[in-house]
Design a protein around this motif. Structure first.
Motif, PDB file in Angstrom:
ATOM      1  N   TRP A 163       0.810  -1.218   0.000  1.00 21.89           N
ATOM      2  CA  TRP A 163       0.000   0.000   0.000  1.00 21.89           C
ATOM      3  C   TRP A 163       0.843   1.268   0.000  1.00 21.89           C
ATOM      4  O   TRP A 163       0.302   2.365   0.116  1.00 21.89           O
ATOM      5  N   VAL A 164       2.150   1.111  -0.143  1.00 24.14           N
ATOM      6  CA  VAL A 164       3.049   2.269  -0.173  1.00 24.14           C
ATOM      7  C   VAL A 164       3.313   2.655  -1.623  1.00 24.14           C
ATOM      8  O   VAL A 164       3.997   1.937  -2.354  1.00 24.14           O
ATOM      9  N   ALA A 165       2.765   3.796  -2.032  1.00 22.47           N
ATOM     10  CA  ALA A 165       2.944   4.258  -3.413  1.00 22.47           C
ATOM     11  C   ALA A 165       4.264   4.998  -3.593  1.00 22.47           C
ATOM     12  O   ALA A 165       4.864   4.961  -4.667  1.00 22.47           O
ATOM     13  N   GLY A 166       4.720   5.679  -2.561  1.00 25.30           N
ATOM     14  CA  GLY A 166       5.966   6.438  -2.648  1.00 25.30           C
ATOM     15  C   GLY A 166       6.457   6.803  -1.269  1.00 25.30           C
ATOM     16  O   GLY A 166       5.690   6.824  -0.301  1.00 25.30           O
ATOM     17  N   LEU A 167       7.749   7.084  -1.177  1.00 22.26           N
ATOM     18  CA  LEU A 167       8.355   7.443   0.101  1.00 22.26           C
ATOM     19  C   LEU A 167       9.325   8.609  -0.077  1.00 22.26           C
ATOM     20  O   LEU A 167       9.971   8.740  -1.127  1.00 22.26           O
ATOM     21  N   LYS A 168       9.431   9.419   0.962  1.00 21.42           N
ATOM     22  CA  LYS A 168      10.568  10.309   1.129  1.00 21.42           C
ATOM     23  C   LYS A 168      11.312   9.833   2.369  1.00 21.42           C
ATOM     24  O   LYS A 168      10.700   9.635   3.428  1.00 21.42           O
ATOM     25  N   VAL A 169      12.614   9.627   2.216  1.00 19.82           N
ATOM     26  CA  VAL A 169      13.415   9.112   3.326  1.00 19.82           C
ATOM     27  C   VAL A 169      14.662   9.960   3.497  1.00 19.82           C
ATOM     28  O   VAL A 169      15.212  10.485   2.516  1.00 19.82           O
ATOM     29  N   GLY A 174      22.126  11.620   5.798  1.00 20.52           N
ATOM     30  CA  GLY A 174      21.405  12.888   5.859  1.00 20.52           C
ATOM     31  C   GLY A 174      20.845  13.336   4.528  1.00 20.52           C
ATOM     32  O   GLY A 174      20.301  14.430   4.410  1.00 20.52           O
ATOM     33  N   GLU A 175      20.957  12.483   3.503  1.00 18.27           N
ATOM     34  CA  GLU A 175      20.415  12.814   2.187  1.00 18.27           C
ATOM     35  C   GLU A 175      18.905  12.566   2.166  1.00 18.27           C
ATOM     36  O   GLU A 175      18.410  11.641   2.802  1.00 18.27           O
ATOM     37  N   LEU A 176      18.197  13.362   1.383  1.00 20.63           N
ATOM     38  CA  LEU A 176      16.763  13.177   1.198  1.00 20.63           C
ATOM     39  C   LEU A 176      16.532  12.500  -0.145  1.00 20.63           C
ATOM     40  O   LEU A 176      16.928  13.017  -1.196  1.00 20.63           O
ATOM     41  N   LEU A 177      15.897  11.319  -0.108  1.00 22.18           N
ATOM     42  CA  LEU A 177      15.566  10.593  -1.330  1.00 22.18           C
ATOM     43  C   LEU A 177      14.055  10.542  -1.503  1.00 22.18           C
ATOM     44  O   LEU A 177      13.326  10.297  -0.540  1.00 22.18           O
ATOM     45  N   ALA A 448      25.601  -0.448   4.657  1.00 23.95           N
ATOM     46  CA  ALA A 448      26.813   0.368   4.570  1.00 23.95           C
ATOM     47  C   ALA A 448      26.697   1.453   3.509  1.00 23.95           C
ATOM     48  O   ALA A 448      27.280   2.534   3.643  1.00 23.95           O
ATOM     49  N   VAL A 449      25.911   1.199   2.458  1.00 23.71           N
ATOM     50  CA  VAL A 449      25.714   2.193   1.407  1.00 23.71           C
ATOM     51  C   VAL A 449      24.912   3.378   1.932  1.00 23.71           C
ATOM     52  O   VAL A 449      25.269   4.544   1.715  1.00 23.71           O
ATOM     53  N   PHE A 450      23.822   3.089   2.607  1.00 22.98           N
ATOM     54  CA  PHE A 450      22.923   4.151   3.071  1.00 22.98           C
ATOM     55  C   PHE A 450      23.344   4.751   4.420  1.00 22.98           C
ATOM     56  O   PHE A 450      22.986   5.883   4.732  1.00 22.98           O
ATOM     57  N   ASP A 451      24.075   3.990   5.205  1.00 21.83           N
ATOM     58  CA  ASP A 451      24.430   4.402   6.569  1.00 21.83           C
ATOM     59  C   ASP A 451      25.883   4.043   6.852  1.00 21.83           C
ATOM     60  O   ASP A 451      26.189   3.180   7.681  1.00 21.83           O
ATOM     61  N   PRO A 452      26.822   4.685   6.175  1.00 18.45           N
ATOM     62  CA  PRO A 452      28.230   4.274   6.256  1.00 18.45           C
ATOM     63  C   PRO A 452      28.831   4.376   7.651  1.00 18.45           C
ATOM     64  O   PRO A 452      29.757   3.624   7.978  1.00 18.45           O
ATOM     65  N   ASN A 453      28.314   5.265   8.477  1.00 22.42           N
ATOM     66  CA  ASN A 453      28.866   5.418   9.828  1.00 22.42           C
ATOM     67  C   ASN A 453      28.118   4.600  10.882  1.00 22.42           C
ATOM     68  O   ASN A 453      28.449   4.662  12.071  1.00 22.42           O
TER      69      ASN A 453
END
Length: 464
Positions: A163-169, A174-177, A448-453
């Motif tokens: 039921w999720v059509a789209g997301l902002k994350v 700290g990047e906005l996708l 590790a790609v999205f949260d390297p630290n």
């Protein structure tokens, strides 16, 4: 940087009064419905905007501070527990419904929107949000997405991810996708949206979600049927599914029923006492459908699969029949239950349950065991109740000793050690029973790609 200096910096990133460090707030916001861990967060931050969330994440990277997302805190896997000095990021104040698109039947929500709030909004538009469970009055959409919440309507409507059509994350950097942009058809490579659904906040935080709605069901009708044994439940399911499109098919044991009835909030559905019960629901849009349901019921009685039953004749009776199932978790909470939420494919359920029941009966002869679950989608909830006189730590230690055998059985049937409650910390050390070493390695590489630290909800799903 000292602890106090960190707090002072963090205060500048949120609105005045939206950073709490008092003992009561730390205790209430650093924990979910699990009883295994003691909350010990550094602070509770309440952002009001996407920009504030980004600022908190960037600050956490600079200062090497771990973050834990917090929604309605109704989870049962300790995914929202902050037990090691983390900063809890609560989305309580990001709770607005931002936009409704009638043509596309979508709603844009902030992550703190309560599930029931979305359900009610859909109803006001003449539509329906079907993901539903007992904690809908307090769980939040962001948390539902983080755990890919399921519930009582999965047999017809699927899980949250459907039921999720789209997301902002906001990622761990700290990047906005903006993911999928609400499209129905989008064949442009990886669907990153699906990675964040069920990730329990380990890749980033959902800051906006576009949720799909559907048409409202017509004249929902429920039946509660009593069965002589568990093996009779599955033929009943198959018999009804041949004739009707079920919206739910739940089961619970006589012990579960007894606990609910003892509270006195809801009457018994009928006088006949049965070892197991099934609750099924369907749309009775016409007299023909009602006649079909009654005909199947009569056949089940003739076959001996059902001993007694009742069909709802009003909205109130429908609600009362559902309370028999929905009140179980709340009712047994008094006994500090040790919970296991497991699943197999539907056809394997009877053999799987027999194997698990044999293990539990053999190893916990003095403990009361309560079974219930979403049997129509293969999801079983095993609850072992703590004796009143036994210490909590001793009880959990005794229960944990048998986990290996339970999860070996799950593995034997190619099932899941967590059907809908997530992994968090309670299932983290058992993940390999459901996921191969190669899969876990890929999952760690994705993190590790999205949260390297490694600041986003560390220690959840797998150790880092």
């Amino acid at each position: 940087m000292t602890h106090q200096a960190l707090i002072e910096e963090l205060k500048t990133l949120v609105d005045s009064g939206k950073l709490l460090t008092d003992t009561d707030s730390l205790a209430s916001h650093g924990i979910d419905w699990t009883k295994h861990f003691t909350p010990a967060p550094m602070a509770i931050a309440f952002p009001r905007s996407v920009e504030q969330v980004q600022a908190i994440v960037r600050w956490a990277n600079e200062c090497n501070v771990a973050l834990v997302p917090s929604g309605g805190r109704t989870g049962l896997s300790a995914a929202a527990v902050a037990a090691n000095g983390e900063v809890v990021v609560s989305f309580d104040y990001m709770n607005r419904i931002l936009e409704f698109n009638e043509m596309d039947r979508t709603v844009v929500c902030e992550p703190g929107v309560v599930t029931e709030q979305l359900q009610q909004f859909a109803q006001e538009q003449g539509l329906y949000y079907p993901v539903d469970f007992a904690s809908a009055g307090s769980s939040q959409i962001g948390g539902n997405i983080g755990t890919n919440a399921g519930g009582i309507k999965v047999i017809r409507y699927g899980m949250t991810r459907d039921w999720v059509a789209g997301l902002k994350v906001v990622t761990g950097k700290g990047e906005l996708l903006e993911l999928n942009k609400d499209l129905i058809k989008n064949a442009t490579g990886y669907d990153l949206r699906q990675l964040f659904i069920g990730a329990e906040g380990t890749l980033g935080f959902v800051v906006e979600a576009t949720m799909r709605l559907t048409r409202a069901p017509k004249n929902l009708t429920a039946m509660v049927l009593g069965a002589p044994d568990f093996d009779s439940i599955m033929p009943v399911l198959h018999a009804f599914q041949k004739e009707l499109d079920l919206t739910a098919f739940e089961f619970f044991s006589d012990k579960a029923m007894a606990k609910v009835l003892a509270r006195g909030d809801v009457p018994a559905p009928f006088d006949t006492e049965c070892p197991f019960y099934a609750l099924l629901e369907f749309e009775a849009a016409s007299e023909e459908v009602m006649d079909q349901a009654l005909a199947v019921f009569e056949r089940c009685m003739e076959e001996g699969w059902v001993l007694d039953g009742v069909m709802s004749q009003s909205e109130q009776q429908l609600e009362n029949l559902w309370k028999l199932r929905e009140y179980i978790s709340e009712t047994i909470a008094h006994w500090t239950p040790y919970k296991n939420d497991v699943s197999v494919t539907v056809g394997k359920v009877p053999a799987f349950l027999r194997d698990i029941d044999e293990i539990v009966t053999k190893n916990y002869p003095d403990f009361e065991v309560v079974w219930f679950g979403h049997i129509g989608d293969g999801n079983l909830h095993l609850n072992i109740l703590k004796p009143e006189t036994m210490d909590k730590d001793e009880f959990f230690a005794k229960c944990a000793t048998v986990n290996q055998w339970v999860f070996e059985t799950v593995q034997k049937y190619n099932g899941s050690i967590s059907a809908e409650h997530g992994v968090g910390m309670t299932k983290r050390d058992y993940l390999y029973y459901s996921r191969s070493a190669e899969e876990i390695a890929v999952m760690k590489a994705v993190k590790a790609v999205f949260d390297p630290n490694g600041i986003m909800n560390p220690g959840k799903i797998f150790a880092v």
